[in-house]
Structures are given as C-alpha cells and as structure tokens.
Design a protein around this motif. Structure first.
Motif, PDB file in Angstrom:
ATOM      1  N   ALA A   8      16.083 -42.258  66.101  1.00  0.00           N
ATOM      2  CA  ALA A   8      16.491 -42.024  64.713  1.00  0.00           C
ATOM      3  C   ALA A   8      16.522 -43.322  63.912  1.00  0.00           C
ATOM      4  N   ALA A   9      17.099 -44.372  64.492  1.00  0.00           N
ATOM      5  CA  ALA A   9      17.222 -45.634  63.757  1.00  0.00           C
ATOM      6  C   ALA A   9      15.870 -46.295  63.535  1.00  0.00           C
ATOM      7  N   SER A  10      14.961 -46.225  64.511  1.00  0.00           N
ATOM      8  CA  SER A  10      13.664 -46.883  64.361  1.00  0.00           C
ATOM      9  C   SER A  10      12.806 -46.206  63.299  1.00  0.00           C
ATOM     10  N   VAL A  11      12.844 -44.879  63.241  1.00  0.00           N
ATOM     11  CA  VAL A  11      12.081 -44.178  62.204  1.00  0.00           C
ATOM     12  C   VAL A  11      12.637 -44.501  60.824  1.00  0.00           C
ATOM     13  N   ALA A  12      13.973 -44.510  60.688  1.00  0.00           N
ATOM     14  CA  ALA A  12      14.587 -44.843  59.398  1.00  0.00           C
ATOM     15  C   ALA A  12      14.269 -46.276  58.994  1.00  0.00           C
ATOM     16  N   ALA A  13      14.323 -47.203  59.946  1.00  0.00           N
ATOM     17  CA  ALA A  13      14.010 -48.604  59.636  1.00  0.00           C
ATOM     18  C   ALA A  13      12.540 -48.780  59.281  1.00  0.00           C
ATOM     19  N   GLY A  14      11.644 -48.053  59.964  1.00  0.00           N
ATOM     20  CA  GLY A  14      10.231 -48.143  59.627  1.00  0.00           C
ATOM     21  C   GLY A  14       9.940 -47.686  58.211  1.00  0.00           C
ATOM     22  N   LEU A  15      10.587 -46.597  57.796  1.00  0.00           N
ATOM     23  CA  LEU A  15      10.415 -46.136  56.415  1.00  0.00           C
ATOM     24  C   LEU A  15      10.977 -47.146  55.429  1.00  0.00           C
ATOM     25  N   LEU A  16      12.102 -47.753  55.756  1.00  0.00           N
ATOM     26  CA  LEU A  16      12.697 -48.749  54.869  1.00  0.00           C
ATOM     27  C   LEU A  16      11.759 -49.930  54.647  1.00  0.00           C
ATOM     28  N   ILE A  17      11.056 -50.339  55.669  1.00  0.00           N
ATOM     29  CA  ILE A  17      10.139 -51.473  55.542  1.00  0.00           C
ATOM     30  C   ILE A  17       8.860 -51.080  54.824  1.00  0.00           C
ATOM     31  N   ALA A  18       8.415 -49.826  54.964  1.00  0.00           N
ATOM     32  CA  ALA A  18       7.115 -49.426  54.437  1.00  0.00           C
ATOM     33  C   ALA A  18       7.145 -49.032  52.966  1.00  0.00           C
ATOM     34  N   VAL A  19       8.247 -48.469  52.476  1.00  0.00           N
ATOM     35  CA  VAL A  19       8.259 -47.922  51.118  1.00  0.00           C
ATOM     36  C   VAL A  19       8.288 -49.048  50.093  1.00  0.00           C
ATOM     37  N   ARG A  43      14.838 -57.263  54.355  1.00  0.00           N
ATOM     38  CA  ARG A  43      13.529 -56.798  53.890  1.00  0.00           C
ATOM     39  C   ARG A  43      13.275 -57.186  52.434  1.00  0.00           C
ATOM     40  N   GLN A  44      14.265 -57.041  51.568  1.00  0.00           N
ATOM     41  CA  GLN A  44      14.074 -57.380  50.175  1.00  0.00           C
ATOM     42  C   GLN A  44      13.818 -58.872  49.988  1.00  0.00           C
ATOM     43  N   SER A  45      14.512 -59.699  50.743  1.00  0.00           N
ATOM     44  CA  SER A  45      14.333 -61.144  50.587  1.00  0.00           C
ATOM     45  C   SER A  45      12.985 -61.611  51.134  1.00  0.00           C
ATOM     46  N   THR A  46      12.557 -61.071  52.262  1.00  0.00           N
ATOM     47  CA  THR A  46      11.272 -61.487  52.821  1.00  0.00           C
ATOM     48  C   THR A  46      10.086 -60.913  52.058  1.00  0.00           C
ATOM     49  N   ALA A  47      10.283 -59.809  51.343  1.00  0.00           N
ATOM     50  CA  ALA A  47       9.187 -59.205  50.573  1.00  0.00           C
ATOM     51  C   ALA A  47       9.067 -59.778  49.179  1.00  0.00           C
ATOM     52  N   ARG A  48      10.082 -60.489  48.706  1.00  0.00           N
ATOM     53  CA  ARG A  48      10.018 -61.039  47.361  1.00  0.00           C
ATOM     54  C   ARG A  48       9.061 -62.224  47.311  1.00  0.00           C
ATOM     55  N   SER A  51      13.529 -54.868  63.757  1.00  0.00           N
ATOM     56  CA  SER A  51      13.265 -54.805  62.313  1.00  0.00           C
ATOM     57  C   SER A  51      13.299 -56.192  61.692  1.00  0.00           C
ATOM     58  N   ALA A  52      14.330 -56.974  62.021  1.00  0.00           N
ATOM     59  CA  ALA A  52      14.396 -58.337  61.494  1.00  0.00           C
ATOM     60  C   ALA A  52      13.270 -59.196  62.043  1.00  0.00           C
TER      61      ALA A  52
END
Length: 371
Positions: free
Chosen positions: A218-229, A365-370, A274-275
C-alpha cells in the motif's frame, strides 16, 4: 563726385571669397562678419541599461512564436527544463532521509523484536486486537482485500503512465525502482536477514513478521503516485496516500495479521526507497519553472499540507508514547490498561509514523523536483 554706377575695373580675384576693387574714389564695403554658430548643448550620455535575463513582452505582445518545423514536418522536441540540473542540497537532504529511514527500520527491530520488554509490549498490542474485532473487521477486511499482486501491478502501471504521459522516462524508471525495490526489500528482510528470538511463551514466538508485506504494498504504490504526478497534485496525493497506508496498516492489526512494529518498519522501508530515488533525480525529474516563484522555493499548499500532516503526527505520537509508557510501567498512564491500552497505542503509533513519513516524502519530492 564719384559715380557709383560706373563698372569697376577688372582685378584679379582670389580663389575663394569676393574682393571689391579699390579704384580711385571708391570706398570698398566693409566685409560682412561671419555668422556666429550657436553652440548646442551636449547631452550627457545615458547610462547603459543592465541586461535583461529574457525578452520582456509588451502589454500587447503575445506568446513567443513556435519553433519552425523540421524537414520531416514535425516540430523539434524541446527539453522540459533546458539548461537546468537538479540542485545539490535537496538531493543531499533526500539521501539523509533515506539513511535515517533505514536506521529506523533497524531501530524498530532492535527495540520491539530483539528485546524482551519490547516483545512484550508488541505482543500485548497484538493480543488486544481481540477487543472489538467483530465490528472493526467488517471495515478492515475490504481494505486488506485490495492488496494483492494485481493491485501492485495496476498501481505501478498507473504511476508509470503518469510519468510517461509527461515525457519523463527517467521518472518512470524511478517509480518502478521504488515499488519493486520496496517490496523485494521487505521480503528479504523478513525471510532472509532479520530473525525473531523466542523470548515469550506464545505460539509462533520465533517466526519473524517484520516488516509487513501488505503495508509495504500500500505504501509503495501511494509513494510511487506521489513521485509521478505533477507538482500541484502532490499535496492531495500525499494526504490520500497517508490515509490509505494508515488504514491498511491498522487493518493488519485489527485482523491480527501483524504487530505494530511490523507496520512501522514497512512504512520506513518505503520511505527509504522513496527518498533514495529522489536523491537520484535528473533533469527528467524536474518540474517546469513557475513564473513568480523563486528557484528552490516551495508552494504554500505543499508547506501547509506537510504542516498539517506533522501536526497529526505530534498528536497521535504523544498518545502513542503515553500508551507505551503505561504498558511498560513508567511515565503517565492512560485510563485504559493492559492489552487494550497497548492495542490503541500501537494503532496510534502506526498512524503517527505514517503521517510523518508522507509529510517528509512530500517535502523531499517537492524540493528535489524544483528546478
């Protein structure tokens, strides 16, 4: 008298100007004074304007003209963020988060599995799930029923499609590494590396169940979506992912499938992966530059969402620590005692760790994607 109407004698003339002859009785006219030229004031030179970073469109100017098509009639593909590379400090922060999460997995196992006192508290929470199991199981069973190999495949496919639809190939690879790596790590740790000494006289005391496989899925799927969207969707996905992961983890406690430490370790495994993939960001992982936002700054929505998740962590974490102190015989106690206190404290601890993990992952994710 001199007749002024008589013609003047021919005299040699100079190359330039006009000279009047000097015959007897003739008075030459005074030469006219040259006109004085009015001096014009010299304007001071204007200071040079500093170079402008980019073209400044006027009030009526439109968007820049599109790139001309190539020989095949197709427009040339443009880089998502031309000339920009991932910044170093956010990547270092992501690496530190990954290392601390891995240390948290080891610390959870060392505290609640290796030591007798930790096993006793964990086992009390496991036994306390009998209270109210009939009613709570009706809610928990459908949540656990979603977790399967098909669910992992569908969740991974959706996250990868999100990344590929944005033209981010390396981002799609990051999502795949995250999901596959998290679930493989959980199985290797559970069955190959970590053990559970039989310190209590309970059934199956020597069978290790840490980390929880269902919670990892459950956590890996949620984290994958968080990184991809895209960036503006991540706060919503972070809240939804934390809610779904927490519900799955608590459901494993309700069904007596796992102990609280198993769920906490699973969430930390996913946070570490994820990190880790965020630390390996590339230009393909960067967001589009946003006008009016300084480089490296976070949107107010992301900061507010992370703040709310951390606030929930503080409240549930304080209650979980109080329950743990009551069970272990020191600290302030709760009005309930025994296995029910441990059960409630374990569930609150799972929720606290889950909220904290998704808050940190959102900021990472937000800091590394900026750009």
């Amino acid at each position: 008298m001199t007749d002024r109407t008589l013609p003047l004698p021919d005299l040699p003339q100079p190359g330039r100007g006009r000279v009047v002859g000097t015959a007897k009785g003739y008075t030459p006219p005074a030469p006219s004074a040259p006109k004085a030229r009015t001096a014009r004031a010299t304007r001071p030179a204007r200071p040079a304007r500093p170079p402008v970073p980019g073209p400044t469109p006027g009030p009526t100017s439109g968007p820049p003209p599109p790139s001309p098509p190539d020989d095949a009639g197709r427009r040339p593909a443009q880089a998502r963020v031309p000339g920009l590379e991932p910044r170093l400090r956010p990547r270092i922060f992501a690496g530190v988060v990954a290392v601390l999460a891995l240390w948290g997995v080891w610390a959870t196992w060392d505290t609640f599995v290796v030591s007798e006192r930790g096993q006793r508290a964990d086992q009390l929470a496991f036994a306390g799930a009998v209270n109210g199991k009939g009613v709570l199981w009706e809610l928990a069973e459908p949540v656990l029923g979603l977790v399967s190999n098909s669910f992992v495949g569908i969740g991974l496919a959706v996250a990868v499609v999100f990344a590929l639809a944005r033209g981010r190939w390396w981002l799609a690879a990051q999502v795949a590494i995250l999901v596959v790596g998290s679930n493989l790590t959980t199985q290797v740790l559970k069955h190959g590396i970590l053990d559970r000494p039989a310190l209590l006289d309970v059934p199956r005391a020597d069978i290790n169940t840490l980390p929880s496989g269902h919670t990892t899925v459950a956590a890996s799927v949620a984290a994958g979506l968080l990184i991809a969207v895209p960036r503006r969707w991540r706060p919503v996905v972070a809240v939804a992912g934390a809610a779904y992961t927490g519900a799955t983890g608590v459901s494993t406690l309700v069904g007596q499938w796992h102990r609280p430490s198993d769920v906490v370790a699973a969430v930390l495994v996913v946070l570490a992966w994820s990190a880790g993939v965020c630390a390996l960001s590339s230009p393909s992982s960067l967001d589009e530059p946003r006008v009016g936002l300084e480089r490296g700054a976070l949107e107010p929505g992301s900061s507010a969402t992370a703040g709310l998740l951390l606030l929930g962590t503080a409240v549930t974490g304080a209650l979980a620590i109080g329950a743990l102190g009551s069970v272990r015989g020191y600290g302030w106690g709760l009005p309930l005692g025994g296995d029910l206190t441990a059960y409630m404290g374990g569930a609150l601890g799972v929720i606290a760790v889950t909220l904290a993990a998704f808050a940190v992952l959102l900021l990472t994710r937000q800091s590394t994607a900026r750009p």
